[in-house]
Design a protein around this motif. Structure first.
Motif, short mmCIF file in Angstrom:
data_model
loop_
_atom_site.label_atom_id
_atom_site.label_comp_id
_atom_site.label_asym_id
_atom_site.label_seq_id
_atom_site.Cartn_x
_atom_site.Cartn_y
_atom_site.Cartn_z
N GLY A 83 39.81 30.66 59.44
CA GLY A 83 39.97 32.10 59.42
C GLY A 83 38.65 32.83 59.59
N ALA A 84 38.71 34.15 59.40
CA ALA A 84 37.51 34.99 59.60
C ALA A 84 36.52 34.77 58.46
N LEU A 85 35.24 34.80 58.81
CA LEU A 85 34.19 34.61 57.83
C LEU A 85 33.69 35.95 57.30
N SER A 86 33.19 35.95 56.09
CA SER A 86 32.48 37.12 55.59
C SER A 86 31.17 37.24 56.37
N GLU A 87 30.57 38.41 56.35
CA GLU A 87 29.32 38.60 57.08
C GLU A 87 28.23 37.66 56.58
N ALA A 88 28.21 37.41 55.30
CA ALA A 88 27.18 36.51 54.74
C ALA A 88 27.35 35.09 55.29
N LYS A 89 28.60 34.61 55.31
CA LYS A 89 28.85 33.26 55.84
C LYS A 89 28.67 33.22 57.35
N ALA A 90 29.02 34.32 58.02
CA ALA A 90 28.83 34.38 59.46
C ALA A 90 27.34 34.28 59.79
N GLU A 91 26.51 34.95 59.00
CA GLU A 91 25.07 34.90 59.23
C GLU A 91 24.54 33.48 59.05
N GLN A 92 25.04 32.78 58.05
CA GLN A 92 24.62 31.39 57.84
C GLN A 92 25.04 30.50 59.00
N LEU A 93 26.24 30.75 59.54
CA LEU A 93 26.71 29.94 60.67
C LEU A 93 25.85 30.20 61.91
N VAL A 94 25.51 31.45 62.16
CA VAL A 94 24.63 31.76 63.29
C VAL A 94 23.28 31.09 63.10
N ASP A 95 22.77 31.10 61.88
CA ASP A 95 21.48 30.44 61.59
C ASP A 95 21.50 28.98 62.03
N ARG A 96 22.61 28.31 61.78
CA ARG A 96 22.69 26.88 62.10
C ARG A 96 22.73 26.64 63.60
N ARG A 97 23.17 27.65 64.38
CA ARG A 97 23.24 27.49 65.83
C ARG A 97 21.91 27.82 66.53
N LEU A 98 20.98 28.41 65.78
CA LEU A 98 19.71 28.82 66.37
C LEU A 98 18.60 27.86 65.99
N ALA A 99 17.72 27.59 66.96
CA ALA A 99 16.52 26.80 66.66
C ALA A 99 15.61 27.62 65.76
N PRO A 100 14.76 26.97 64.96
CA PRO A 100 13.88 27.72 64.04
C PRO A 100 13.09 28.83 64.72
N ALA A 101 12.65 28.60 65.96
CA ALA A 101 11.86 29.61 66.66
C ALA A 101 12.68 30.85 67.00
N GLN A 102 14.02 30.70 67.11
CA GLN A 102 14.87 31.84 67.46
C GLN A 102 15.47 32.53 66.23
N ASP A 103 15.22 31.96 65.05
CA ASP A 103 15.84 32.51 63.84
C ASP A 103 14.97 33.64 63.31
N ASP A 104 15.02 34.79 63.99
CA ASP A 104 14.22 35.92 63.54
C ASP A 104 15.02 37.21 63.65
N GLU A 105 14.42 38.28 63.20
CA GLU A 105 15.13 39.56 63.13
C GLU A 105 15.56 40.06 64.51
N HIS A 106 14.70 39.87 65.52
CA HIS A 106 15.01 40.37 66.85
C HIS A 106 16.22 39.66 67.45
N VAL A 107 16.30 38.35 67.25
CA VAL A 107 17.46 37.62 67.77
C VAL A 107 18.72 38.03 67.04
N ARG A 108 18.62 38.27 65.73
CA ARG A 108 19.80 38.77 65.00
C ARG A 108 20.27 40.10 65.56
N GLU A 109 19.32 40.97 65.86
CA GLU A 109 19.69 42.27 66.43
C GLU A 109 20.36 42.10 67.79
N LEU A 110 19.87 41.15 68.59
CA LEU A 110 20.47 40.85 69.89
C LEU A 110 21.93 40.42 69.72
#
Length: 465
Positions: free
Chosen positions: A49-76
């Motif tokens: 089912g649908a994730l809460s925003e907090a869990k969604a953010e964690q899932l996105v974190d796992r899909r990004l390499a450490p170099a891409q895990d920053d505020e600008h990529v989140r805004e993108l």
């Protein structure tokens, strides 16, 4: 066979232009306003089912390499989600398919393994060797007891005789024509300008394909054969497709079924076999971003493209077959280059549409002056439509960066959020660069006056091409 233009379609093109000019004004693609605190992006969805925003953010974190895990990529990513409407779906395996031979082989294999149904939506279903191979395969699967449905566009497949499709119908394959040219079946003349340019295959509601590749012998050989402009207009096109296994296949299924119904087809949308329970097949986050040109109030593909251009901070690599966007989009590319983004664009040096080629080139001087780097593919006809942004977000689909795709056609892009897939698409872009020549601003300004006249004339028609 041509995807956008051929001499055999000149009468239709000009008839469409006249009718459209008489019946409609020139609409402008727009992104919807994003109001902080009020605009709600679609949730990220998993098999549970649908994730809460907090869990969604964690899932996105796992899909990004450490170099891409920053505020600008989140805004993108947030900017994309705010314009997309369709949610990002987790749990998918995404395979990048390059050129016709690899793509057509993967689609054949999937159709051969189907258990319940095969749904095909294509702009061109050609009456040639590849077209007959696929029609034979679809007939064989129908005779094996599967449900098989085909949607083809009336203009894209205008050179394919009716008998070709009748043969499939007689074998039990359900076939529908999108926007027939018959005024009885398409009574509103301006509707003829709305074409179904999507390329979708859905198998058992669990596997989906999309991208730029039609069912045609144009794709029988690979672009690595480097056919050149003499023979390359008819064979070995350079194109990109994706195969997606997992829950996101249901988004493509829903798009197919909506078009099927609009084209007059009957189907029980509530049948659970069309929308099976989601089963994770991989780790990719994917969304199907589609435009329905029947609704002039929505331009989601334009809006998502514009959003990611405006929010890019490091790298914006675009490969596009028919590049003739509006001024707002061109200015967004220039603004990105001026703020230090590595903006690169691969376009054709020859194509199947002289008008769109010249309309595209009419934009180059402005872009080169603004810092956008432009490369022309030299050896094969470029037909791919891809984008990779900040090594984090990727797009592969049917939509060109022109007004026809933004406003007049039904289109679909697969959008993947994650560093792994982005890096694979970047590697393809870098390989493609080896077959290009980079345009130099000073040399471009010195091109022949006859070319400049063709560009100026074609640019006047770019809204309708």
């Amino acid at each position: 066979m041509r995807d956008v233009f051929s001499p055999s379609r000149i009468p239709f093109r000009f008839a469409t232009l006249i009718v459209a000019l008489l019946c409609t004004g020139c609409a402008t693609p727009k992104a919807r306003p994003v109001v902080p605190g009020e605009t709600v992006a679609p949730a990220i969805v998993t098999a549970s089912g649908a994730l809460s925003e907090a869990k969604a953010e964690q899932l996105v974190d796992r899909r990004l390499a450490p170099a891409q895990d920053d505020e600008h990529v989140r805004e993108l990513i947030d900017a994309f989600r705010a314009q997309a409407d369709a949610p990002l779906v987790a749990g998918n395996r995404v395979s990048l398919l390059i050129d016709g031979p690899q793509t057509l082989a993967a689609i054949r294999k999937s159709i051969e393994s189907a258990k319940h149904h095969v749904h095909v939506e294509t702009y061109i279903f050609a009456d040639d060797e590849v077209g007959h191979e696929f029609s034979d395969l679809l007939i064989a699967r129908r005779r094996a007891g599967l449900e098989v449905r085909v949607i083809y566009d009336a203009i894209g497949s205008v050179t394919t005789p009716g008998a070709f499709f009748d043969r499939m119908r007689e074998a039990g394959v359900e076939v529908r024509e999108f926007r027939p040219l018959d005024p009885v079946r398409t009574p509103l003349p301006w509707k003829i300008n709305n074409r179904d340019h999507r390329k979708i295959v859905v198998v058992d509601g669990r596997i989906a394909f999309t991208g730029g590749i039609n069912i045609s012998s144009t794709y029988e050989s690979s672009s690595t054969t480097r056919p050149g402009p003499e023979t390359g207009r008819d064979e070995a096109w350079r194109d990109t497709h994706v195969e997606m296994a997992g829950p996101v296949a249901t988004q493509f299924q829903a798009l197919f079924l909506a078009t099927w119904t609009r084209a007059g087809g009957k189907i029980d949308n509530a049948n659970p076999l069309y929308f099976p329970a989601p089963e994770p097949a991989g780790g990719e986050l994917v969304a199907a971003v589609a435009t329905d040109a029947d609704d002039k109030t929505e331009t989601r593909i334009y809006a998502t493209y514009l959003a990611v251009v405006e929010h890019s901070t490091q790298r914006l690599w675009l490969t596009n077959a028919y590049f003739a966007p509006n001024k707002e989009f061109r200015q967004a590319l220039i603004a990105a280059a001026k703020r230090g983004v590595d903006v690169r664009l691969i376009v054709p040096s020859f194509t199947d549409s002289g008008l769109i080629l010249h309309a595209s080139r009419s934009t180059f001087e402005e872009l080169l002056e603004g810092g956008v780097r432009i490369y022309e593919q030299r050896y094969a006809l470029l037909h791919a439509k891809t984008a990779v942004i900040d090594s984090a977000l990727s797009m592969v689909g049917s939509a060109n960066l022109d007004m026809r795709s933004f406003l007049h056609n039904n289109e679909v892009n697969a959008v993947v959020v994650g560093s792994g897939f982005a890096q694979r698409l970047e590697a393809v872009f870098e390989r493609d660069l080896k077959d290009t020549r980079e345009l130099d601003l000073e040399k471009w300004r010195e091109r022949p006056l006859s070319d400049k006249i063709k560009e100026a004339a074609s640019s006047l028609l770019s809204y309708w091409l």
